[in-house]
Design an enzyme around this catalytic site. Structure first.
Site, PDB file in Angstrom:
ATOM      1  N   TYR A 103      75.101  29.150  35.680  1.00  0.00           N
ATOM      2  CA  TYR A 103      75.006  27.952  34.847  1.00  0.00           C
ATOM      3  C   TYR A 103      76.311  27.720  34.095  1.00  0.00           C
ATOM      4  CZ  TYR A 103      73.010  24.631  31.489  1.00  0.00           C
ATOM      5  OH  TYR A 103      72.750  23.519  30.721  1.00  0.00           O
ATOM      6  N   ASP A 171      69.718  36.799  33.562  1.00  0.00           N
ATOM      7  CA  ASP A 171      69.107  35.475  33.438  1.00  0.00           C
ATOM      8  C   ASP A 171      68.105  35.325  34.576  1.00  0.00           C
ATOM      9  OD1 ASP A 171      68.438  32.768  33.464  1.00  0.00           O
ATOM     10  OD2 ASP A 171      70.428  32.118  32.830  1.00  0.00           O
ATOM     11  N   LYS A 196      61.929  25.340  32.473  1.00  0.00           N
ATOM     12  CA  LYS A 196      61.825  25.122  33.911  1.00  0.00           C
ATOM     13  C   LYS A 196      60.408  25.416  34.419  1.00  0.00           C
ATOM     14  CE  LYS A 196      66.357  24.515  33.743  1.00  0.00           C
ATOM     15  NZ  LYS A 196      66.730  24.904  32.383  1.00  0.00           N
TER      16      LYS A 196
END
Length: 367
Positions: A103, A171, A196
């Site tokens: 990300y 993550d 999410k």
């Protein structure tokens, strides 16, 4: 018996309910900023809304159970969770490894904030992160990496970090705790966006940290108290409310992603497809060894940006949006956000539509 539970059973069980007559089966939100204090000034469980909330505790208990952790802490976003952990661990003079292929906002935070505080920041992709970890104090790994979906060998990385005395943070957003258990593979902490697949309805932003080391979790909790990146009580309740169906939703998302990847890999309009569930994918063997499910994301490359836009415009089911994990199948052209990918690269987040309908719709949209 608990170790044999399926994803939906785990999800429902994590939400929990006290078997007490008269107590609501569904958890209730507790929107409160302040609480009654004891006249003898003994410290109550809850005193002020920035430090604790009953809705947080319910959600944190559920998240810890799903991640296989002893504790979890909720945050106002996934980035809030990540930055809190990095503030605690990445001190001036230390070396931090962050994903070069993960990300992009994490890299920006590391370079624009932590590096200025005297932290040496190293960016490493999934294939190089184990080597980079041999010289690090803190390692943040993202697997599968967003958006290219390369997979990190977490067991090997954990052994490298342990030999170095480095702290490993994983993550787990793309895999979710229903697809991967980083703590069982040697990670010290898990961070994730609950925005999410776990909440799954594209209507809130939330994040969390999970772990089983009391001192480390206490330090992160202290940072949350002082910095204040808290999750609202109503949002906490919404995430908890959504968790009960997370197993069902994620199962369909993974099923749809697998079907899309199989269809797209041989389509003449598609230059390349990445999905860890494809046997020919470079990450398949590793993903099969450490993941329970391959996830709901598929990455493809079309001819150019116009081809990505045309795919969405010709479809009756696809929507153009960023983020992922919602009930709608969405397409995000990642180059628009600055990811180092070709102009026609798109990340598809599979929704929960009927698989046959989704495949038929995407097929006709590509023609």
């Amino acid at each position: 018996m608990e170790g044999t539970y399926g994803d939906s059973t785990r999800s429902v069980k994590a939400v929990g309910s006290q078997s007490i007559p008269g107590v609501p089966v569904a958890p209730m939100p507790v929107p409160a900023s302040t609480y009654h204090l004891s006249p003898d000034e003994t410290e109550p469980l809850d005193s002020y809304g920035r430090s604790s909330n009953p809705s947080w505790r319910q959600l944190e208990t559920a998240l810890a159970e799903l991640e296989g952790a002893s504790a979890a802490l909720t945050f106002g976003s996934g980035m809030a969770a990540i930055t809190s952990v990095l503030r605690v661990l990445a001190k001036p003079g230390s070396t931090l490894v962050v994903p070069a292929d993960g990300y992009y906002q994490v890299r920006r935070y590391a370079s624009e904030y932590l590096a200025l505080q005297g932290v040496t920041v190293i960016e490493a992709g999934a294939g190089e992160i184990c080597q980079a970890a041999s010289n690090a104090d803190v390692v943040l790994a993202e697997t599968p990496a967003n958006p290219a979906l390369d997979v990190v060998d977490l067991h090997r990385l954990a052994l490298t970090c342990r030999g170095r005395g480095a702290t490993l943070v994983v993550d787990n957003t793309t895999a979710t705790p229903l697809g991967q258990q980083p703590l069982s593979l040697g990670a010290d902490l898990v961070v994730a966006s609950a925005t999410k697949s776990l909440s799954g309805h594209s209507d809130l932003i939330a994040g969390y940290v999970a772990g089983s080391q009391p001192e480390l979790m206490a330090a992160v909790e202290r940072d949350r108290l002082l910095a204040g990146p808290i999750l609202g009580a109503f949002e906490a309740w919404l995430v908890l409310r959504s968790l009960g169906s997370a197993g069902l939703r994620f199962e369909r998302q993974c099923q749809n992603a697998q079907a899309l990847a199989v269809m797209l890999r041989n389509h003449p309009a598609v230059r390349s497809v990445r999905y860890p569930g494809l046997p020919e994918d470079p990450s398949h063997d590793l993903a099969a060894a450490q993941m329970q499910r391959f996830g709901g994301l598929v990455s493809i490359e079309l001819a150019d940006a116009a081809a990505v836009h045309a795919l969405v415009e010709r479809s009756a089911l696809l929507i153009a949006s960023t983020s992922f994990g919602g009930i709608h199948t969405s397409v995000d052209r990642r180059a628009r956000w600055g990811d180092p990918v070709p102009a026609g690269f798109a990340r598809i987040s599979a929704g929960i539509e009927d698989t046959d309908d989704l495949i038929a719709d995407v097929s006709q949209a590509l023609r």
